[in-house]
Design an enzyme around this catalytic site. Sequence first.
Site, PDB file in Angstrom:
ATOM      1  N   LYS A  35      -1.022 -34.459  14.185  1.00 16.56           N
ATOM      2  CA  LYS A  35      -0.698 -33.278  15.006  1.00 16.56           C
ATOM      3  C   LYS A  35      -1.499 -33.308  16.314  1.00 16.56           C
ATOM      4  O   LYS A  35      -0.997 -32.923  17.369  1.00 16.56           O
ATOM      5  CB  LYS A  35      -1.010 -31.991  14.232  1.00 16.56           C
ATOM      6  CG  LYS A  35      -0.076 -31.729  13.067  1.00 16.56           C
ATOM      7  CD  LYS A  35       1.229 -31.117  13.553  1.00 16.56           C
ATOM      8  CE  LYS A  35       2.199 -30.698  12.493  1.00 16.56           C
ATOM      9  NZ  LYS A  35       2.681 -31.641  11.554  1.00 16.56           N
ATOM     10  N   LYS A  59       7.722 -41.163   6.502  1.00 15.52           N
ATOM     11  CA  LYS A  59       8.227 -40.306   5.421  1.00 15.52           C
ATOM     12  C   LYS A  59       9.312 -39.365   5.943  1.00 15.52           C
ATOM     13  O   LYS A  59       9.296 -38.995   7.130  1.00 15.52           O
ATOM     14  CB  LYS A  59       7.079 -39.549   4.758  1.00 15.52           C
ATOM     15  CG  LYS A  59       6.616 -38.383   5.532  1.00 15.52           C
ATOM     16  CD  LYS A  59       5.658 -37.486   4.774  1.00 15.52           C
ATOM     17  CE  LYS A  59       5.346 -36.395   5.753  1.00 15.52           C
ATOM     18  NZ  LYS A  59       4.617 -35.304   5.515  1.00 15.52           N
ATOM     19  N   LYS A 104      11.127 -33.013   8.558  1.00 19.08           N
ATOM     20  CA  LYS A 104      11.893 -32.156   9.461  1.00 19.08           C
ATOM     21  C   LYS A 104      11.665 -32.550  10.920  1.00 19.08           C
ATOM     22  O   LYS A 104      12.505 -32.333  11.775  1.00 19.08           O
ATOM     23  CB  LYS A 104      11.471 -30.701   9.269  1.00 19.08           C
ATOM     24  CG  LYS A 104      12.395 -29.876   8.398  1.00 19.08           C
ATOM     25  CD  LYS A 104      13.762 -29.760   9.021  1.00 19.08           C
ATOM     26  CE  LYS A 104      14.887 -29.372   8.108  1.00 19.08           C
ATOM     27  NZ  LYS A 104      14.764 -28.079   7.489  1.00 19.08           N
TER      28      LYS A 104
HETATM   29  P1  TYM Z   1       5.345 -29.055   3.405  1.00 18.76           P
HETATM   30  O1  TYM Z   1       5.970 -27.731   3.731  1.00 18.76           O
HETATM   31  O2  TYM Z   1       5.255 -30.072   4.460  1.00 18.76           O
HETATM   32  O3  TYM Z   1       6.095 -29.689   2.178  1.00 18.76           O
HETATM   33  C1  TYM Z   1       6.338 -28.979   0.972  1.00 18.76           C
HETATM   34  C2  TYM Z   1       6.220 -29.933  -0.207  1.00 18.76           C
HETATM   35  O4  TYM Z   1       7.163 -31.009  -0.079  1.00 18.76           O
HETATM   36  C3  TYM Z   1       6.488 -32.256  -0.196  1.00 18.76           C
HETATM   37  N1  TYM Z   1       7.141 -33.240   0.678  1.00 18.76           N
HETATM   38  C4  TYM Z   1       7.585 -34.433   0.284  1.00 18.76           C
HETATM   39  N2  TYM Z   1       7.595 -35.021  -0.928  1.00 18.76           N
HETATM   40  C5  TYM Z   1       8.136 -36.257  -1.009  1.00 18.76           C
HETATM   41  N3  TYM Z   1       8.656 -36.909   0.048  1.00 18.76           N
HETATM   42  C6  TYM Z   1       8.682 -36.361   1.283  1.00 18.76           C
HETATM   43  N4  TYM Z   1       9.204 -37.017   2.311  1.00 18.76           N
HETATM   44  C7  TYM Z   1       8.120 -35.062   1.437  1.00 18.76           C
HETATM   45  N5  TYM Z   1       7.975 -34.218   2.491  1.00 18.76           N
HETATM   46  C8  TYM Z   1       7.372 -33.118   2.016  1.00 18.76           C
HETATM   47  C9  TYM Z   1       5.053 -31.962   0.269  1.00 18.76           C
HETATM   48  O5  TYM Z   1       4.146 -32.916  -0.231  1.00 18.76           O
HETATM   49  C10 TYM Z   1       4.831 -30.585  -0.292  1.00 18.76           C
HETATM   50  O6  TYM Z   1       4.413 -30.638  -1.638  1.00 18.76           O
HETATM   51  N6  TYM Z   1       0.445 -28.072   3.564  1.00 18.76           N
HETATM   52  C11 TYM Z   1       1.626 -27.972   2.728  1.00 18.76           C
HETATM   53  C12 TYM Z   1       1.960 -26.564   2.308  1.00 18.76           C
HETATM   54  C13 TYM Z   1       0.879 -25.829   1.579  1.00 18.76           C
HETATM   55  C14 TYM Z   1       0.468 -26.056   0.237  1.00 18.76           C
HETATM   56  C15 TYM Z   1      -0.563 -25.102  -0.018  1.00 18.76           C
HETATM   57  C16 TYM Z   1       0.847 -26.967  -0.747  1.00 18.76           C
HETATM   58  C17 TYM Z   1       0.125 -24.798   2.079  1.00 18.76           C
HETATM   59  N7  TYM Z   1      -0.738 -24.364   1.108  1.00 18.76           N
HETATM   60  C18 TYM Z   1      -1.208 -25.040  -1.243  1.00 18.76           C
HETATM   61  C19 TYM Z   1       0.185 -26.899  -1.986  1.00 18.76           C
HETATM   62  C20 TYM Z   1      -0.831 -25.957  -2.223  1.00 18.76           C
HETATM   63  C21 TYM Z   1       2.811 -28.502   3.513  1.00 18.76           C
HETATM   64  O7  TYM Z   1       2.801 -28.545   4.720  1.00 18.76           O
HETATM   65  O8  TYM Z   1       3.893 -28.810   2.759  1.00 18.76           O
END
Ligand code: TYM
Length: 329
Positions: free
Chosen positions: A112, A193, A196
């Site tokens: 970022k 990966k 979005k």
């Molecule tokens: P975020 O919103 O980017 O993604 C949500 C969940 O989807 C998983 N994910 C993926 N898994 C496999 N392949 C991919 N290409 C892929 N892209 C996304 C992410 O690993 C995630 O589990 N920081 C976190 C959100 C968050 C969170 C938390 C998660 C905030 N507080 C507390 C767990 C516990 C995030 O940005 O996820």
Amino acid sequence: MARRVFSGIQPTGAIHIGNYLGAVRNWARLQDQIDSYFCIVDYHAVTIPYDPREMPTRVFEAAVDLLASGIDPQKCTFFIQSYVPEHTELCWIFNSFAPLGALERMTQFKEKRDQFRESVNAGLFTYPVLQAADILLYKADLVPVGEDQLQHLELCRDIARRFNYRFGAAFPEPEAELTPAARIMALNDPTRKMSKSIPGSYVNLSDSDDAIRRAIRTAVTDVGPRGAEMSSGVANLFTLLAAFSAPETMARFRNEYDAGTLRYVDLKNQLAEDLVRAIAPIRARREELMAHPERVWQIMDAGAERARAIAVQTMAEVREKMGLRRGGR
Ligand code: TYM
């Protein structure tokens, strides 16, 4: 045996199959077994530039997608982060336990920082501290996430350890729970990966049958001649096939690959049709929920109330341990 589950997702609009396979499908399974908390993390989403007029729709769409994917408010506590202000309160406390060096090493922060060179703010830097607060506010010991979140979870454990050492045992050291599809790659660039922020890299749970077929048909397979190792593009398609198709189908294509007779067009057609079949009922539930926004907001309000009851207790305990607010109340 784990006692409580927590996980979160950013409100980036519709959810893609990476989120679904890496995390959400696992959430739906865990809610049947363990006390579970699932959260739409809108406070995390304000760390990058956004249009406030679009935020309510983004949050609403995330809520709808999760409900349509099987998150059941009767079985878990499902809520929106900003409705429970204790998340930010605990984040502030945890800022004093988060080592600067560890925050500087966070891959997501470094990405970022490069992306928003001119406008890197402190929120992006302490993003993983808020994530630790999310999890530990509920004293969750199991966190179902995709692979990209492992580093943030390591920091969460570190923060819990430091707090417990300094002020007495309050928090568990949560473990990650990964699925076999913990890292789905971008369809148009399998070295990165699925995300979005990469146009053309994903299939959304809201996509039409034609859009799904198009995305799979144009997925990158081998770049250059086929080598001894399976290329990351083909491996990604096999990961998706394993997740969405019958085991016999998977075995058949795997055998063809090993025998050198596999035609990628057949693999793609099969995957596209199985994906269409898996997504159609989710999309139907999604459309029904979209037509009843009041029902969705009511679910989210009720979830926040349940979450808050726990959050308030944890904060009182934290303040008390830290000698704040005479007795923590
Ligand atoms: P975020 O919103 O980017 O993604 C949500 C969940 O989807 C998983 N994910 C993926 N898994 C496999 N392949 C991919 N290409 C892929 N892209 C996304 C992410 O690993 C995630 O589990 N920081 C976190 C959100 C968050 C969170 C938390 C998660 C905030 N507080 C507390 C767990 C516990 C995030 O940005 O996820």
